[in-house]
Design an enzyme around this catalytic site. Structure first.
Site, PDB file in Angstrom:
ATOM      1  CE  LYS A 178     -30.009 -22.408  11.665  1.00 61.81           C
ATOM      2  NZ  LYS A 178     -30.277 -23.613  10.863  1.00 61.81           N
ATOM      3  CB  CYS A 287     -19.883 -34.735  18.239  1.00 59.94           C
ATOM      4  SG  CYS A 287     -21.143 -33.702  17.523  1.00 59.94           S
ATOM      5  CD  GLU A 384     -16.849 -35.601  12.958  1.00 60.14           C
ATOM      6  OE1 GLU A 384     -16.913 -34.480  12.434  1.00 60.14           O
ATOM      7  OE2 GLU A 384     -17.298 -35.859  14.096  1.00 60.14           O
TER       8      GLU A 384
HETATM    9  P1  ADP Z   1     -23.546 -30.676   9.219  1.00 58.15           P
HETATM   10  O1  ADP Z   1     -22.378 -30.521   8.318  1.00 58.15           O
HETATM   11  O2  ADP Z   1     -23.451 -31.821  10.123  1.00 58.15           O
HETATM   12  O3  ADP Z   1     -24.881 -30.520   8.541  1.00 58.15           O
HETATM   13  P2  ADP Z   1     -23.287 -27.999   9.992  1.00 58.15           P
HETATM   14  O4  ADP Z   1     -22.107 -27.606  10.784  1.00 58.15           O
HETATM   15  O5  ADP Z   1     -23.317 -27.688   8.533  1.00 58.15           O
HETATM   16  O6  ADP Z   1     -23.480 -29.504  10.254  1.00 58.15           O
HETATM   17  O7  ADP Z   1     -24.614 -27.421  10.624  1.00 58.15           O
HETATM   18  C1  ADP Z   1     -24.861 -27.291  11.998  1.00 58.15           C
HETATM   19  C2  ADP Z   1     -25.719 -26.070  12.222  1.00 58.15           C
HETATM   20  O8  ADP Z   1     -25.041 -24.938  11.704  1.00 58.15           O
HETATM   21  C3  ADP Z   1     -27.081 -26.100  11.520  1.00 58.15           C
HETATM   22  O9  ADP Z   1     -28.059 -25.491  12.341  1.00 58.15           O
HETATM   23  C4  ADP Z   1     -26.845 -25.262  10.284  1.00 58.15           C
HETATM   24  O10 ADP Z   1     -28.011 -24.652   9.786  1.00 58.15           O
HETATM   25  C5  ADP Z   1     -25.900 -24.215  10.838  1.00 58.15           C
HETATM   26  N1  ADP Z   1     -25.083 -23.528   9.812  1.00 58.15           N
HETATM   27  C6  ADP Z   1     -24.631 -24.022   8.625  1.00 58.15           C
HETATM   28  N2  ADP Z   1     -23.932 -23.082   7.972  1.00 58.15           N
HETATM   29  C7  ADP Z   1     -23.930 -21.966   8.736  1.00 58.15           C
HETATM   30  C8  ADP Z   1     -23.348 -20.667   8.612  1.00 58.15           C
HETATM   31  N3  ADP Z   1     -22.657 -20.302   7.545  1.00 58.15           N
HETATM   32  N4  ADP Z   1     -23.539 -19.799   9.638  1.00 58.15           N
HETATM   33  C9  ADP Z   1     -24.220 -20.142  10.734  1.00 58.15           C
HETATM   34  N5  ADP Z   1     -24.790 -21.338  10.896  1.00 58.15           N
HETATM   35  C10 ADP Z   1     -24.655 -22.259   9.923  1.00 58.15           C
END
Ligand code: ADP
Length: 482
Positions: A178, A287, A384
């Site tokens: 994903k 990161c 961060e």
């Molecule tokens: P950033 O804050 O840098 O955008 P995220 O941690 O929000 O990074 O996103 C990293 C990945 O996690 C992306 O593929 C995003 O779609 C996914 N993601 C975001 N929210 C969720 C969630 N609640 N459950 C699973 N995956 C998620």
């Protein structure tokens, strides 16, 4: 057509070897100028379920029966294929992520390198025989987890696909990937190339869409046997919580506040480019970015002035013009970084880079900023930022340096700049980090080098042979033969 050259219909997932179009779509935009690039599929829980089923089915078919050597051949072939397409992949990534084209090219080569490494490693992971009681023969088998879920971010799609999907496939898992909703073109292109390289249907499935929808569905799916996630601490916590409900192992690679420690005796000519580049590469959206520069008092002014001069020379502009720093990924990310800069208004700024005059106004540009003389407990030295922002922190003694370096909730990477061999050894042990670099930073990114964090930076290791252990499970076989 941005995807031309790759056999990918727009707004589709790859499930069971077929491109399946979605009822609902999302728009990808170019962070350099705000223009629309293409539509992607907005995956649902039903799409995720179909992808997990396809992966499970692949494990009972040719993929599950394949020898490790043959799996390795497919990955090696894929690596060769990627090498012939690095420019196309880099062009996609530069548009999708806003990554300066030279950095995007390096990511495409790294993706190929991961396939070569894991292709070669696939049949070199072995169990052991264990001396045991009279009448027994005991040995261990390394087996795949089964279906592995890979939820990845937008900052380094190619590198993160390489290190997680590459290692998982090498061990014979079947993957559901994903990618992030902000940037998923190279994930789709990678999947198309994997098919061309002969990867059987269902061994790699890609479902695009929103984190809260497709991502959440994947992390909660009871058919997934292992989850790997790279992203924010907040979402990492959600993923681990979801994994706990199904009692499956998780690899989490989260954030960092990685320090570089410069002692008075450091080789400053060598250190300088590393000090700056580790903070501004990919606009600081890394990161393992080095956002804290700890400098011993004797060379503090010299390091600050030389870094400031380097900052003044930085260019910020559209990815395809190959600036030192591209745009941030989104308006939201720009707002977050601007908020941090605002929190630094009580601090003095040593230098800032310049946004080029003709930068498109709809691009998400922000001037790289170097803060001077920052107290170690200031929010800018603790949290961060995920933008091109570095803080300079002076220190007096080795003990102070270690205490400051270890004084955040993160522990991903650290670097030490000193010519003193004994100090190098002491600090390599004293620093809380998954990787410690002596007189360098990042060691060129080496796919061979295990990578991961401690504390809020996460747990588990990707890259190198270590990842192959993480993407497999150990079975002990004890035979009594008398
Ligand atoms: P950033 O804050 O840098 O955008 P995220 O941690 O929000 O990074 O996103 C990293 C990945 O996690 C992306 O593929 C995003 O779609 C996914 N993601 C975001 N929210 C969720 C969630 N609640 N459950 C699973 N995956 C998620």
């Amino acid at each position: 057509m941005p995807l031309s050259g790759f056999a990918i219909p727009s707004a589709s997932h790859l499930i069971a070897g077929e491109w399946t179009s979605a009822a609902s779509t999302l728009t990808l935009t170019n962070p350099s100028d705000g223009t629309d690039i293409t539509s992607i599929a907005r995956g649902t829980a039903a799409d995720v379920d179909a992808a997990v089923t396809a992966a499970k089915t692949a494990l009972t078919g040719p993929w599950g029966q394949m020898t490790a050597t043959e799996r390795g051949r497919i990955l090696s072939r894929l690596g060769q294929l990627i090498l012939t397409r690095t420019e196309d992949l880099a062009q996609l990534e530069a548009r999708d992520v806003g990554k300066p084209i030279t950095q995007a090219r390096a990511d495409a080569v790294a993706l190929a390198r991961y396939m070569e490494f894991y292709g070669g490693a696939a049949d070199k992971i072995m169990g052991e025989t264990i001396p045991y009681l009279q009448g027994y023969t005991v040995y261990t088998l390394r087996e795949p987890h089964g279906v592995t879920g890979h939820i990845i971010p937008w900052n380094y799609p190619m590198q993160i696909i390489g290190r997680s999907v590459g290692a998982a496939l090498a061990m014979g898992n079947a993957c559901v990937l994903k990618p992030a909703e902000e940037a998923c073109l190279t994930a789709l292109a990678f999947a198309a190339l994997a098919q061309e390289a002969g990867l059987p249907a269902g061994a790699l499935n890609v479902v695009t869409g929103l984190g809260a929808e497709a991502g959440a569905a994947l992390s909660a799916h009871p058919g997934v046997n292992h989850l790997s996630f790279t992203g924010s601490v907040g979402v990492g916590t959600l993923i681990q919580t979801a994994a706990a409900q199904n009692v499956v192992p998780v690899t989490l690679e989260l954030g960092g506040k990685s320090p570089q420690i410069v002692f008075d005796d450091a080789d400053l000519d060598r250190a300088l480019p590393f000090l700056v580049n580790a903070g501004i590469q990919n606009a600081g959206q890394t990161c393992s970015a080095s956002s804290r520069i700890l400098v011993q008092r004797g060379v503090y002014a010299k390091v600050r002035d030389r870094m400031a001069a380097a900052y003044t020379a930085l260019t910020v502009g559209p990815a395809l013009t190959d600036p030192s720093v591209g745009p941030l990924i989104s308006a939201r990310q720009k707002q977050i970084v601007a908020g941090f800069l605002d929190q630094g208004r009580d601090l003095s700024i040593a230098a800032q880079g310049k946004i080029v005059e003709n930068a498109p106004s709809a691009g998400h540009y922000i001037a790289p900023t170097l803060f001077d003389n920052v107290p170690p407990n200031h929010p800018l030295a603790q949290q961060e930022i995920f933008g091109p922002v570095q803080v300079l922190i002076p220190f007096d003694t080795e003990e102070d340096a270690v205490a400051i370096a270890n004084g955040t909730e993160f522990g991903l990477v650290a670097a030490v700049w000193t010519r003193d061999g004994a100090r190098q050894m002491r600090l390599s042990k004293a620093l809380h980090a998954g990787q410690v670099f002596i007189n360098n930073y990042g060691a060129g990114g080496g796919v061979e080098l295990p990578f991961g964090g401690t504390g809020k930076s996460g747990h588990g290791r990707e890259k190198g042979f270590e990842a192959l252990y993480g993407f497999s499970t150990l079975k002990t076989v004890a035979t009594w033969h008398g």
